[in-house]
Enzyme design. Structure first.
Site, PDB file in Angstrom:
ATOM      1  N   SER A  45       0.839  -1.208   0.000  1.00  0.00           N
ATOM      2  CA  SER A  45       0.000   0.000   0.000  1.00  0.00           C
ATOM      3  C   SER A  45       0.871   1.254   0.000  1.00  0.00           C
ATOM      4  CB  SER A  45      -0.933   0.002   1.207  1.00  0.00           C
ATOM      5  OG  SER A  45      -1.791  -1.116   1.195  1.00  0.00           O
ATOM      6  N   ASP A  46       1.931   1.246   0.788  1.00  0.00           N
ATOM      7  CA  ASP A  46       2.888   2.348   0.767  1.00  0.00           C
ATOM      8  C   ASP A  46       3.570   2.467  -0.594  1.00  0.00           C
ATOM      9  OD1 ASP A  46       2.667   3.491   3.289  1.00  0.00           O
ATOM     10  OD2 ASP A  46       4.060   2.091   4.208  1.00  0.00           O
TER      11      ASP A  46
END
Length: 410
Positions: free
Chosen positions: A182-183
């Site tokens: 997600s990062d």
């Protein structure tokens, strides 16, 4: 600090990169923001990483393991930058950031909602001193909406966007991905948006505000899984190492270890049966003749294939599959992948000798440019090199020794 890997870095040093001359003021930390700014640095932008005095970026202490004096985690997202320690809570620090922003092309930050506004460093504040500024705000849930005030963490985002619900085996619990995707997705989307905004500025002459949310980026990156849910209204399932829409597309065990088999269409399945398994009965079975039939009967097919693949070692199957151009590969450990001939052949690892306790090795920017990219530099120690960059930004007459050295090599 010097690079010690030979060919790739030496060749790339002849180029200043397509983003040469672009100045990036990086107020971000941890992973999503630093990943974005590292991409820009790899492409030739000059990145000034602003860190809090004393401890700096949290990931500096996220070890073990370490490379030299650096936590390995920190080294993965901070190469080719310079560091400047600034107390953003002080009037002097805030004044310095506004001065630097007036000379920057891009500002990137990932503070909680309202923090930089209280410091006089929000978008409206910095736009007033630099109307051409691209201001990229990376947060967990965006700067609008009901969750805007929440802090964003990759693990939480994986859970809340449904990614964990489709990761893992059907009879097991929801599982996070082994990398903070997600990062990373957010950092990549942010870098793409910044490049588009810089291109647009050439036409409009204006900068703009970019609102990048981990939640939004991860939801978009569900791709076919989200599309399937939107199309059917049904809840996607976990399939472990199998594919929800294509069969056989999963991990099988040979007699000595696992391998991935990725059969993507009916022609490939017939080739698998005829040229690899020598099994015309399997090929002609109406339960498996089309992909739709194989999806409907995946359990029976997987069991038959699993029994067959256990008869021989992995090398036997890899040889037969490769000879017929069928997509397959051994399941490797990370260490095995990093030590592979493909990694060496693509010069994917850069090494640096540093003054900070020993060598550092990193995986390079993964796209090769025909004109080359700048030779990367090691991640900076806290407050290393940033003051010199700041002086050059605020005194345009002062020469840039880094650019001059690179130009002399070309």
């Amino acid at each position: 600090m010097t690079a010690f890997d030979g060919g790739a870095a030496a060749d790339a040093s002849r180029s200043l990169g397509p983003l040469q001359g672009i100045r990036v003021l990086d107020l971000s930390r941890v992973l999503a923001g630093p990943w974005c700014t590292q991409c820009l640095a790899d492409l030739g932008a000059q990145v000034l990483k602003i860190e809090s005095p004393g401890d700096g970026d949290e990931t500096r202490s996220w070890g073990p393991p370490y490379m030299g004096d650096f936590a390995a985690y920190y080294t993965c997202a901070n190469r080719s930058k310079r560091s400047l320690a600034v107390d953003l809570k002080s009037a002097e620090g805030q004044r310095l950031i506004r001065d630097l922003a007036s000379e920057a092309d891009v500002v990137i930050e990932n503070f909680k909602l309202g923090t930089l506004d209280r410091f006089g460093l929000g978008y409206d504040d910095l736009k007033a001193v630099n109307p051409r500024l691209i201001y990229c705000s990376i947060s967990g849930y965006g700067r609008t909406g009901p969750e805007a005030a929440r802090a964003g963490y990759d693990f939480v985002i994986q859970g809340e966007t449904g990614l964990m619900s489709v990761t893992g085996f059907p009879d097991g619990p929801p599982t996070k991905v082994g990398v903070a995707v997600s990062d990373l997705f957010s950092g990549l989307y942010a870098s793409q948006a910044i490049l588009a905004a810089l291109l647009g500025r050439q036409t409009t002459g204006r900068g703009q505000f970019l609102d990048v949310a981990l939640f939004d980026c991860q939801l978009a990156a569900l791709a076919n899984v989200a599309a399937g849910a939107l199309a059917t209204g049904a809840e996607p399932k976990r399939y472990g190492n199998a594919h929800p829409n294509v069969v056989p597309y999963e991990v099988f065990e040979a007699s000595d270890g696992p391998f991935v088999l990725a059969i993507g269409n009916d022609r490939q399945f017939r080739t698998l049966c005829d040229g690899v398994l020598d099994d015309p009965v399997l090929r002609d079975d109406p339960a498996f003749r089309t992909n739709a039939a194989r999806v409907a009967n995946r359990t029976g097919l997987s069991q038959r294939l699993a029994a067959r693949f256990r008869e021989h070692p992995r090398a036997h199957w890899m040889e037969r599959l490769e000879a017929r151009s069928l997509p397959a590969g051994a399941v490797r450990s990370v260490a095995q992948a990093l030590a592979s001939d493909q990694v060496a052949g693509r010069d994917l690892i850069h090494g640096f000798e540093t003054e900070h306790g020993g060598p550092i090795r990193v995986v390079r920017y993964p796209v090769k440019f025909g004109d080359g990219l700048p030779c990367p530099t090691p991640p900076p120690a806290l407050d290393e090199g940033g003051a010199d960059i700041a002086r050059r930004w605020l005194d345009p007459e002062r020469p840039d020794p880094v650019a001059a050295t690179a130009a002399a090599r070309s």
